[in-house]
Design an enzyme around this catalytic site. Structure first.
Site, PDB file in Angstrom:
ATOM      1  CE  LYS A   1      12.588  -3.645  -1.186  1.00 19.28           C
ATOM      2  NZ  LYS A   1      13.430  -4.823  -1.455  1.00 19.28           N
TER       3      LYS A   1
ATOM      4  CD1 TRP B   1       0.381  -6.294  -2.315  1.00 17.98           C
ATOM      5  CD2 TRP B   1      -0.275  -6.897  -0.265  1.00 17.98           C
ATOM      6  NE1 TRP B   1       0.816  -7.576  -2.094  1.00 17.98           N
ATOM      7  CE2 TRP B   1       0.422  -7.976  -0.852  1.00 17.98           C
ATOM      8  CE3 TRP B   1      -0.776  -7.063   1.019  1.00 17.98           C
ATOM      9  CZ2 TRP B   1       0.633  -9.184  -0.190  1.00 17.98           C
ATOM     10  CZ3 TRP B   1      -0.582  -8.270   1.680  1.00 17.98           C
ATOM     11  CH2 TRP B   1       0.125  -9.303   1.072  1.00 17.98           C
TER      12      TRP B   1
ATOM     13  CD  GLU C   1      11.795 -12.768  -3.453  1.00 21.27           C
ATOM     14  OE1 GLU C   1      10.889 -12.202  -2.852  1.00 21.27           O
ATOM     15  OE2 GLU C   1      12.982 -12.683  -3.118  1.00 21.27           O
TER      16      GLU C   1
ATOM     17  CG  ASN D   1      -0.662   2.742   3.348  1.00 18.24           C
ATOM     18  OD1 ASN D   1      -1.527   2.684   2.482  1.00 18.24           O
ATOM     19  ND2 ASN D   1       0.535   3.274   3.171  1.00 18.24           N
ATOM     20  N   GLY D   2      -2.305  -0.254   6.294  1.00 20.46           N
ATOM     21  CA  GLY D   2      -2.294  -0.943   7.582  1.00 20.46           C
ATOM     22  C   GLY D   2      -3.530  -1.816   7.727  1.00 20.46           C
TER      23      GLY D   2
ATOM     24  CD  GLU E   1      18.147 -14.262   0.044  1.00 19.82           C
ATOM     25  OE1 GLU E   1      17.297 -14.659   0.854  1.00 19.82           O
ATOM     26  OE2 GLU E   1      18.003 -13.218  -0.627  1.00 19.82           O
TER      27      GLU E   1
ATOM     28  CG  HIS F   1      17.850 -37.803   6.741  1.00 22.45           C
ATOM     29  ND1 HIS F   1      18.008 -38.984   7.421  1.00 22.45           N
ATOM     30  CD2 HIS F   1      19.051 -37.183   6.787  1.00 22.45           C
ATOM     31  CE1 HIS F   1      19.244 -39.067   7.876  1.00 22.45           C
ATOM     32  NE2 HIS F   1      19.900 -37.982   7.506  1.00 22.45           N
TER      33      HIS F   1
ATOM     34  CB  CYS G   1      -0.926   0.065   1.198  1.00 23.24           C
ATOM     35  SG  CYS G   1      -2.184  -1.199   1.224  1.00 23.24           S
TER      36      CYS G   1
ATOM     37  NE  ARG H   1       4.839   1.683   0.542  1.00 26.42           N
ATOM     38  CZ  ARG H   1       5.449   1.938   1.691  1.00 26.42           C
ATOM     39  NH1 ARG H   1       6.643   2.508   1.682  1.00 26.42           N
ATOM     40  NH2 ARG H   1       4.900   1.644   2.841  1.00 26.42           N
TER      41      ARG H   1
ATOM     42  CE  LYS I   1      15.764 -12.548  -3.273  1.00 19.41           C
ATOM     43  NZ  LYS I   1      16.128 -12.074  -1.977  1.00 19.41           N
TER      44      LYS I   1
HETATM   45  C1  F6R Z   1      12.683 -11.362  -0.291  1.00 15.57           C
HETATM   46  C2  F6R Z   1      12.367 -10.241   0.557  1.00 15.57           C
HETATM   47  C3  F6R Z   1      11.563 -10.503   1.780  1.00 15.57           C
HETATM   48  C4  F6R Z   1      11.995  -9.564   2.911  1.00 15.57           C
HETATM   49  C5  F6R Z   1      11.048  -9.714   4.115  1.00 15.57           C
HETATM   50  C6  F6R Z   1      11.499  -8.877   5.288  1.00 15.57           C
HETATM   51  O1  F6R Z   1      13.455 -10.963  -1.382  1.00 15.57           O
HETATM   52  O2  F6R Z   1      12.706  -9.130   0.275  1.00 15.57           O
HETATM   53  O3  F6R Z   1      11.638 -11.837   2.178  1.00 15.57           O
HETATM   54  O4  F6R Z   1      13.302  -9.866   3.272  1.00 15.57           O
HETATM   55  O5  F6R Z   1       9.763  -9.337   3.738  1.00 15.57           O
HETATM   56  O6  F6R Z   1      11.587  -7.550   4.921  1.00 15.57           O
HETATM   57  P1  F6R Z   1      12.449  -6.512   5.744  1.00 15.57           P
HETATM   58  O7  F6R Z   1      13.877  -6.867   5.551  1.00 15.57           O
HETATM   59  O8  F6R Z   1      12.103  -5.171   5.152  1.00 15.57           O
HETATM   60  O9  F6R Z   1      12.022  -6.644   7.172  1.00 15.57           O
END
Ligand code: F6R
Length: 615
Positions: free
Chosen positions: A610, A73, A495, A100-101, A488, A511, A2, A27, A492
């Site tokens: 984001k 969002w 997503e 937002n929220g 990680e 296992h 949002c 975002r 990546k």
């Molecule tokens: C993945 C990604 C998310 C953030 C997660 C936490 O690429 O960006 O998994 O890492 O939403 O976000 P922050 O770091 O802003 O607390």
């Protein structure tokens, strides 16, 4: 997640609102809308992108001197035009609200307002706010006071902006638990979810505090802290000059922000470690004035984070235990906040977050404090974020704004910071000789150049990416400190390319997950030349023997041979403690190039946001 933009100015604000929304697109959102005041409140909404909203604006020639705009969002109610913001209340004296929220007590309030005769059009919690303000406005008559009285009844997190038809030359905003900043310009005053939306009109910003309610008119503003539902005395807030530049949030020569941010990593890490590069020894003061005292009392570490930041914490656990000899727990924030963990007052609680606004991380940190943990440290990329304001100690990663939803440079700067924290604690605990400290500083100084070198594997990764783009599943394997790097890498890939990817500690293969292996599933392995290499090679044999296709990121000195079904990309020679940071780079490049092959929306992957400002 949002985005809010609002403006009241001497000029038509619609282009400012649209440009602001474009800047907030990163975002994440699934619908967009705005209200502009021009004799009446003119509302436009779409389930398309901001560009679609722009077309509606052109078609309907929407313009005016004040307006509020939003990217939504979806949380409560599907992404539809009916649920898109702004929401209206009132027939005679109409008001419009963006939010937002999440309002946690929306059901109770909705029932009360329905009993009072309000009709609900949408499924959102936001419409409750609109009607509640309208309800209070009937009794109080002034919108500013009505907003103040209304927000006192809201439970949950909010940043809101409100405009009324009867007095369209002013906008009321309020925040509690969700970010909102004011922008003070020459031609008007503004508010937005983050600074990037307002750089087009001003660099003068005010970061509203929890419970603040503000009134914006074209040439002035007033702020009150309305936490108790009354306006009280005007509050004084510092005006900051934003040091964000337009270039920092522009693509420049790149096609995507994620690509730009991957290639910015050498600079991002260099900026983050700048203070270390210029020093001959490491000082705890880098983490705050109280750090020396607090670190000397610390007997263990608890890391709280989500997603990619959580993976950074998992890497740090290996470093903290091995180098600093400190027990370390790493917890997913959304889980920790609902457990009954046993607190230790001498544990240092470390919150890691790129945005500093992640609702679960903030809540987990508060929970840890309420349990009796005395000391906390934030590692964060946003100077004015809630996280930074919530902890005693803080370290700002200086990665610059990260716009791509998939976190890249924020992750490697978090890792660089966590390594610095490890070395600092090791030194204070007398586990680091002067020579070893010097070696560590030298290694950290070398890190930007080593990252630059790691980026050079891109042409080889591109070739692999073509094969991955045909696949529906992938496995990622690592051992020891490189297991979280495998996690990680899998995150990546899934997503941004929507390929199902799972990471396993390679020793766990037999296992269960070995059953998945056949010639159709690519198996990525991170194979640095460390003490676990021989163990990992046995695990890779298990995959190879079952016809699995291996894609191995090795070090120049890892003795692994390319053969039928075993593809290898080599980085430089093994980099010791820095190795997990360097092995992250090819995995980011792989995800990026697979997504490019698949044609997905790299910077704004579906369903993701984001800054995850709701639970
Ligand atoms: C993945 C990604 C998310 C953030 C997660 C936490 O690429 O960006 O998994 O890492 O939403 O976000 P922050 O770091 O802003 O607390």
């Amino acid at each position: 997640m949002c985005g809010i933009v609002c403006a009241v100015a001497k000029v038509n604000v619609v282009p400012i609102l649209l440009e602001g929304l474009l800047r907030l697109e990163y975002r994440g959102y699934d619908s967009a809308g705005l209200v502009v005041a021009n004799q009446n409140l003119h509302r436009l909404r779409t389930t398309g992108r901001v560009a679609e909203l722009g077309k509606l604006v052109d078609e309907q020639k929407a313009q005016g001197l004040a307006g509020i705009a939003h990217t939504r969002w979806a949380t409560h109610g599907a992404p539809s035009e009916r649920n898109a913001h702004p929401h209206f209340s009132g027939e005679i004296s109409k008001i419009a609200v963006v939010h937002n929220g999440i309002i946690e007590n929306h059901e109770v309030l909705r029932r009360r307002l329905q009993d009072a005769g309000f009709e609900f059009i949408s499924d959102t919690d936001t419409e409750v706010i609109a009607h509640l303000i309208a309800f209070n406005h009937h009794q109080i008559h002034d919108l500013l006071e009505a907003v103040c009285a209304s927000v006192a009844e809201l439970q949950g997190a909010y940043a809101i902006a409100v405009i009324e038809e009867a007095r369209p030359e002013r906008i009321i905003v309020a925040r509690n638990g969700a970010p909102l900043i004011l922008g003070l310009g020459k031609e008007g005053n503004y508010a937005a979810s983050d600074a990037s939306a307002l750089l087009q009109v001003t660099k003068k910003m005010i970061y509203l505090e929890e419970g603040d309610v503000a009134e914006l008119v074209c040439d002035s503003y007033r702020i009150f802290n309305g936490l108790n539902g009354k306006l009280g005395k005007e509050a004084i807030r510092i005006v900051h000059e934003s040091n964000l530049t337009a270039e920092a949030i522009d693509l420049g020569p790149y096609t995507h922000f994620m690509q730009k941010e991957i290639f910015e990593q050498p600079d991002a890490v260099a900026n983050t470690l700048e203070m270390v590069f210029n020093a001959s020894s490491i000082s705890p003061r880098l983490f705050g004035n109280e750090a020396e005292t607090i670190f000397s009392q610390t007997d263990s570490i608890l890391i709280l984070a989500c997603g990619t930041s959580y993976h950074a914490g998992l890497v740090a656990r290996y470093w903290l235990e091995t180098v600093a000899g400190l027990p370390c727990n790493v917890e997913i924030a959304s889980e920790y906040r609902y457990r009954d963990p046993v607190a230790n007052p001498n544990t240092l609680v470390v919150g890691i977050s790129q945005s500093g606004e992640t609702a679960d991380t903030l809540a987990a940190l508060n929970y840890a404090k309420s349990l009796g943990h005395r000391h906390s440290l934030a590692i964060c990329n946003v100077a004015e974020s809630a996280l930074i304001r919530q902890t005693e100690l803080r370290f700002l990663t200086r990665a610059g704004p990260e716009i791509g939803v998939a976190s890249t440079k924020a992750f490697t700067t978090q890792l660089a910071t966590l390594l610095l924290l490890t070395v600092t604690l090791a030194k204070m605990r007398k586990r680091l000789s002067r020579e070893r400290e010097y070696e560590m500083i030298t290694a950290l100084r070398h890190l930007p150049a080593a990252l630059q070198l790691a980026l050079q594997v891109e042409p080889q990764v591109k070739i692999w990416a073509k094969k991955f783009a045909q696949k529906r599943h992938a496995l990622f394997l690592g051992r020891g400190v490189h297991y979280p790097i495998a996690m990680e890498g899998a995150l990546k890939l899934k997503e941004i390319s929507y390929i199902h990817a799972e990471a396993y500690a390679a020793g766990e293969l037999k296992h269960g997950p070995l059953a998945l292996v056949d010639s159709d599933i690519p198996v990525v392995a991170i194979a640095p030349n460390d003490i676990l290499l021989e163990k990992l090679k046995s695990n890779l044999q298990e995959v190879h023997a079952r016809g699995g296709e291996l894609y191995v990121f090795a070090d120049a000195d890892s003795l692994i041979q390319q053969s039928e079904g075993v593809h290898i990309i080599r980085l430089a020679e093994h980099a010791g403690l820095l190795s997990p940071i360097l092995h992250t780079i090819p995995l980011q490049l792989l995800a990026y190039h697979v997504a490019l092959q698949k044609g997905t929306d790299v910077d704004k992957p579906r369903n993701l946001a984001k800054a995850v400002t709701v639970e």
